[in-house]
Design an enzyme around this catalytic site. Sequence first.
Site: not given
Ligand SMILES: [Mg+2]
Length: 262
Positions: A10, A12, A198
């Site tokens: 991923d 961000d 995240d």
């Molecule tokens: Mg993310």
Amino acid sequence: MPSDLIIFTDLDGTLLDHHSYSYAAAQSALSRVVKESFPLVLSSSKTAAEMAALARELPASPAALIVENGAGVVWSGEDTATGGRHGALMEALARVTPELRALFEGFADLGPEGVARLTGLPPAEAALASRRDWSEPGIWRGSEEARAAFLAELAAQGVTARQGGRFLTLSFGADKADRMKEVADRIAPTAHVLALGDAPNDIGMLEAADTGIIIANPHGAGIPPLPGEETGRIRRAGEGPAGWNAAVLAFIDELTSANRQA
Ligand SMILES: [Mg+2]
């Protein structure tokens, strides 16, 4: 020689810092990935247009981009628009009963200026976020009942919907986990699959990987305890690119020494 490892990440809050959007703290792990020639795949809710600059700049040139939350894949060396289905999606929307269609305000209806207003993104970034190839996010402005009728008409045309925090996103299906499998099968079918993320939209990918690494994000919703954590198949790492760096270096060392012993 087939690669031993393929890495899906991923962006961000994972490879990119939550505030600065920098991957600088992951530099040494990225260099190691380049040195070992492990394929790196970026997987994000961003559009191909939004990911293009980062993909060019990263030391490890991505083997593929999983874009728009898994609604599409862009293969290395391919034009971003290849295989996109946004046109077909807009045609499906145009066939919906006009009264229902009018209650959905999509990015295409809003235009880049409208998207900038709605998201708070600077105009140039809003323009890139508006360049959809595979999915259409928008705001639902009607009742729950009308929403169900709207989605039923779309479902009859093969269109699925996902409600995020703010946007109702339409696509022809597939998520980050589906695309991870597709990409791994095509470019590194025997490799160990490592995934890093995240946020809740990464859970499917973390669970489907051979090893999943949860990057800490105290600024977001975070990820609740997952079943694989007791066995070590899913692990937790520190925050952002620094956490990414330490976890990826440690994992490559672990894999290399296991292979040496084998
Ligand atoms: Mg993310």
